[in-house]
Each structure stands twice: as structure tokens, then as C-alpha cells.
Design an enzyme around this catalytic site. Structure first.
Site, PDB file in Angstrom:
ATOM      1  N   THR A  75      42.509  34.936  28.059  1.00 24.20           N
ATOM      2  CA  THR A  75      41.907  33.847  28.837  1.00 24.20           C
ATOM      3  C   THR A  75      42.658  32.549  28.549  1.00 24.20           C
ATOM      4  O   THR A  75      43.034  31.815  29.465  1.00 24.20           O
ATOM      5  CB  THR A  75      40.416  33.701  28.479  1.00 24.20           C
ATOM      6  OG1 THR A  75      39.758  34.903  28.863  1.00 24.20           O
ATOM      7  CG2 THR A  75      39.787  32.523  29.195  1.00 24.20           C
ATOM      8  N   ASN A 154      42.343  44.935  36.560  1.00 25.25           N
ATOM      9  CA  ASN A 154      41.384  45.438  35.575  1.00 25.25           C
ATOM     10  C   ASN A 154      40.270  46.275  36.195  1.00 25.25           C
ATOM     11  O   ASN A 154      39.652  47.079  35.508  1.00 25.25           O
ATOM     12  CB  ASN A 154      40.779  44.275  34.779  1.00 25.25           C
ATOM     13  CG  ASN A 154      40.324  43.144  35.663  1.00 25.25           C
ATOM     14  OD1 ASN A 154      41.114  42.546  36.383  1.00 25.25           O
ATOM     15  ND2 ASN A 154      39.039  42.852  35.627  1.00 25.25           N
ATOM     16  N   CYS A 327      23.522  44.236  38.876  1.00 22.99           N
ATOM     17  CA  CYS A 327      22.299  44.330  38.091  1.00 22.99           C
ATOM     18  C   CYS A 327      22.402  43.626  36.754  1.00 22.99           C
ATOM     19  O   CYS A 327      21.412  43.270  36.163  1.00 22.99           O
ATOM     20  CB  CYS A 327      21.872  45.771  37.899  1.00 22.99           C
ATOM     21  SG  CYS A 327      23.169  46.829  37.303  1.00 22.99           S
TER      22      CYS A 327
END
Ligand SMILES: *Cc1c(COP(=O)(O)O)cnc(C)c1O
Length: 500
Positions: A75, A154, A327
Site C-alpha cells: 500500500t 488480485n 456481506c
């Protein structure tokens, strides 16, 4: 791991035991724990250690030690490459090219640049997930400063032809950054031969610790980067802060082990992935995402027709897999990659990403396939489209038939649809004014299925009328507020059935 079958290696990997041992040694008083910036002997030892480790990390991507900047993970590497390149650029160079299917750690810094007045071209890959050289060529402008495109995706494992894109960028004098997190350790990656300017990778996706990563910076590209943080001269003034010796020691050994394992692991994971896909494909109504493209071994992303993603996951308690279903908060947006490949939101939401790794066995893959096949069959058995149709066609209620006449009628009511969040069909058998039996076919989340089934139980033996309101049902069955809309669809289906 409490009986779980871990197939989420693209999210993170367990630390290899040898790596953990190496890190523990490094942390202790007997290890290279000292501050590598210090001038005393332990400090110098630690600094030497770091340079050996740096060479080992570099070797995994075909680079030299001088081309590796240690960061806190990919990141940060992605942010450093994108924001750092934009800050170093001449003021006229205000255009960046990237793709909608990138990782959040590329998308978000690019959005940040957009807010700061930079132009960003967001490429949409083809249905196979591939961004072609032509797409990039068409997007380049005079003022383009950077192209940022990942090597392997990914979610789908789809590989981009970064070498060809790099040749184009070199020819046009544009910098190229590539997020190589998912390719490094899964396939041979040679950053020098690929000829990228910047490449990001991270330890925890290759059996190293979380919290350490690297940015490869091509020799000659350093002057095109500005640091994002200030506070010390470390890492060639690109990334200040005391170097985490134990993290780097673990990262380096992880890279060495990954390098050694590559030739054997690639084919092994490709074969296991192929076996998994063949078994799932036999179900029918399944789609392999990125099927037409080159993919890294070990990532298999499958969309299932006629099931709800959340209900599917709820029936797979022992599988640790990632999902496009909305979810859980982490994956709420996971399906943006699949939607960018043209999957509708229902199919994108009913997808599972299986990512296999070093400790995955053929037996685990068999078990996982078996669990998924059973779950999909069970859910399809309850789907309004595919479930059994043992009831006669709809009989229109006739109000003049006397109650208790012994002539049962079957009322059918439906709401929602195959592309909607919820699709519900009720079949209610009434005799006169009394419900004899009720059954629900549902394509929807576990809460929707639960409430529909529960209502069927309540209706039985009662007067044929809607029992209560969606708000009552939500309260009774502990349905979270954000799902209340789905209960309105249930109400619509019941109304269509009972109010003639
Ligand atoms: C995991 C991942 C990242 C983020 O890496 P961290 O080290 O966790 O910050 C970036 N890009 C891709 C493609 C990833 O899979």
C-alpha cells in the site's frame, strides 16, 4: 487452524516457520536488533545485515540491492510510486493512466491526484480482464506523467503484458509503475527485463511478515520520485524511519524461499487450480472469471448462476475464501473488479475467489470443491428459477367457493427477479379462507430465506392474510436495518399471492 480450509492466500499468507524463526533470532539481544543507522559495532552489524537482506529481496525481482526501497508494505509502495512521481513531475505533466481493476491502494492515490487537479484516465479492461497495449497507447497524452497498471490482478489472477506496455511507455517518455504483489512469488518476475520504472511487492503475500514491503526503483528513475514522509535520510531519502531489522530479515528469507520454490510451486498450484475449476465447471451455470487471459497459477475466481453470494458463503463454514458478495465490510466492494469485466451485479456478487498456496493440498481442494458443489446444488434447489415445480399452475382464487369445501387452491405470488437483490415466490395452498400449506422459493441472502420460511410456518393454519409488517418481521428475526428493503420484496410477493 480450527478445521478451516484456508484458500485465501491472495489476501495474506501464513509466515513460513523458517521465516518466523529468523525473525525471532533477529529481535533478541543476540540478534541484529540494533539501529542500523547507529555508528557502533552492533549498529554496523545490523546495517550490514540489512544490505545482505536487501540484495536477497532484490534478487527475487531480478534487481540489484540499490534499486530496492523498503516500505511498510505494498500500500505504501503504491502510494510512494504514484504520489511521489506526481510530486516530482514538472508542472505541465498532469495526467495519469490506470485501470478500474487496480487494487484500492492504486485507485485511492489516483483519486487523490484527481482531486488535486491531475487528470486521470481510468481504463476498462476487456471482458477477459486484459488491458491491451492499444488501450494504453490511445490513453497517452503529451502531458501524461505516469502509467500505473498491475502485473497480476488480485481478484482474478489475470496477468497483463507489462513488458509490452513498458516498451510503449519508454518510447513515449512516460513513467510506468506496476503493482506486482500477486505476481512476485507466483511467477518469475524480472523487473529489470520488464523495464518498469517502479514495481511494488510485499512480504505477507509470499510467506513473510505483514508490515514490510518494497518498491523497486529502476536505476535512473530515482530522480522522478519525491518522498511522502520526512524525518531522516534512510532509504536514499525516499522513506525515512528506523529500518525494522527483524521484518526485513523475515522478508529477505521469505524472498529466498519463494525464489527456490518457484519452479516447483508454479506447476503444482496451476494443476490444483485446474482440478478445482474442472470439478466446479461440472455443476453447469458457472463462469471462470478471466478465462480467456493468461493468469497466475493458484487464483481461481468463479461466478455461480442462480445462487446468492451471501447464502453461498453461509453454507461454506469451513472454507476461508473471498467473495464478491456484499456481506462483510471488507469485501463490500470486492466485486468492482468483476463488474469492470462486464459481469452483472448478481453474478459478480455470487462469485468466490479461491487462492491456493504453499500449504494447500490436493485433499483440501477436493474437500473445498465438494462443499461448494453441495452448497450450490442446495441453493439452486430453492431458487425460483431452478427449484422443483411440484405445484400445479396458478389457480385464480374464486371468492364464491365456500370455506372448508375441501377444494384446496394453490395461490402463487412472486416479486423481485433474477437480476434483483431478491427473487421470492410463494406458493400458498388455501382451503376457503384457511392456509393449509405454504412454501417459499427464494434467491436471496440468508435473512431473506429465513424470513420467508418463517412466514410460511406462521401462515399455516391461519387466515390467508399478510401476518404483520416487514418492520415486525425484521424485529422478530433480527434482520439488520440495511436489509429491510429485501423484506419489502417478501411483502410484495405475499401480497401478490394473498390479495387477489
Ligand atoms: C495485498 C495487495 C496490496 C496491498 O499490500 P499490503 O502490503 O497489504 O499493503 C496491494 N496490491 C495488491 C494487488 C494486493 O493484492
Amino acid at each position: 487452524m480450527n478445521g478451516a480450509i484456508y484458500l485465501d492466500y491472495a489476501a495474506t499468507t501464513p509466515v513460513d516457520p523458517a521465516v518466523a524463526a529468523q525473525m525471532a533470532r533477529c529481535l533478541s539481544a543476540a540478534g541484529d536488533f540494533a539501529n542500523p543507522s547507529a555508528s557502533h559495532a552492533p549498529g554496523r552489524d545490523a546495517a550490514q545485515r540489512i544490505e545482505r537482506d536487501r540484495a536477497q529481496v532484490a534478487a527475487l525481482v531480478g534487481a540489484g540491492a540499490a534499486q530496492i526501497v523498503f516500505t511498510s508494505g505494498a500500500t505504501e509502495s503504491n502510494n510512494l510510486a504514484i504520489l511521489g512521481a506526481a510530486r516530482a513531475a514538472r508542472s505541465a505533466a498532469r495526467h495519469v493512466v490506470t485501470a478500474r481493476t487496480e487494487h484500492k491502494s492504486v485507485l485511492d492515490p489516483c483519486r487523490r491526484l484527481e482531486r488535486e487537479g491531475c487528470q486521470v484516465t481510468w481504463l476498462s479492461p476487456g471482458a477477459d480482464g486484459v488491458v491491451t497495449v492499444q488501450m494504453v497507447a490511445d490513453a497517452l497524452r503529451r502531458e501524461t506523467l505516469l502509467v500505473s497498471l498491475m502485473h497480476a490482478n488480485n481478484e482474478t489472477g489475470v496477468l497483463q503484458d507489462i513488458g509490452a506496455i513498458a516498451a510503449l511507455c519508454r518510447e513515449r517518455g512516460v513513467l510506468l509503475h506496476s503493482d506486482c504483489v500477486q505476481s512476485v512469488g507466483r511467477v518469475a518476475v524480472d523487473a529489470v527485463r520488464l523495464d518498469v520504472d517502479f514495481a511494488s511487492f510485499t512480504a505477507h503475500k509470499l510467506y513473510g511478515p505483514k508490515g514490510v514491503g518494497a518498491l523497486y526503483v529502476r536505476g535512473g528513475a530515482r530522480s522522478h520520485l519525491q518522498p511522502l514522509m520526512f524525518g531522516g535520510g534512510q532509504e536514499g531519502e525516499l522513506r525515512p524511519g528506523t529500518l525494522p531489522t527483524h521484518q526485513i530479515a523475515g522478508f529477505a528469507l521469505a524472498c529466498k524461499l519463494a525464489h527456490e520454490a518457484l519452479a516447483g510451486e508454479g506447476p503444482r498450484l496451476a494443476a490444483l487450480g485446474e482440478m478445482l475449476w474442472r470439478q466446479l465447471a461440472a455443476l453447469g451455470g458457472v463462469h471462470l472469471n478471466g478465462a480467456g487471459a493468461q493468469r497466475v497459477p493458484g487464483i481461481v475466481n468463479v461466478s455461480f448462476e442462480d445462487v446468492d453470494g451471501e447464502s453461498l458463503l453461509a453454507r461454506l463454514p469451513r472454507l476461508a475464501v473471498s467473495t464478491g458478495a456484499a456481506c462483510d465490510a471488507d469485501s463490500a466492494d470486492a466485486s468492482y473488479v468483476l463488474r469492470a469485466l462486464g459481469r452483472g451485479s448478481r453474478l459478480a456478487g455470487s462469485s468466490l475467489r479461491f487462492s491456493l498456496g504453499r500449504f494447500t493440498t490436493a485433499e483440501e481442494v477436493e474437500q473445498a470443491a465438494g462443499d461448494v458443489i453441495a452448497a450450490v446444488r442446495a441453493l439452486r434447489g430453492r431458487s425460483p428459477r431452478l427449484g422443483p415445480r411440484e405445484t400445479p399452475p396458478r389457480v385464480v382464487a374464486s371468492p364464491d367457493r365456500p370455506a372448508g369445501s375441501g377444494h384446496a387452491r394453490v395461490l402463487i405470488g412472486e416479486a423481485g427477479g433474477p437480476e434483483a437483490e431478491v427473487w421470492v415466490r410463494f406458493q400458498v395452498e388455501v382451503d376457503g379462507d384457511t392456509v393449509k400449506a405454504a412454501r417459499a422459493q427464494v434467491l436471496g441472502c440468508p435473512h431473506t430465506m429465513d424470513v420467508a420460511d418463517w412466514l410460511c410456518g406462521i401462515l399455516k393454519g391461519r387466515r390467508a392474510a399478510i401476518p404483520g409488517t416487514p418492520a415486525d418481521w425484521a424485529h422478530e428475526r433480527a434482520v439488520p436495518v440495511e436489509k429491510l428493503g429485501r423484506l419489502l420484496v417478501i411483502e410484495d410477493a405475499l401480497r401478490a399471492c394473498l390479495i387477489d
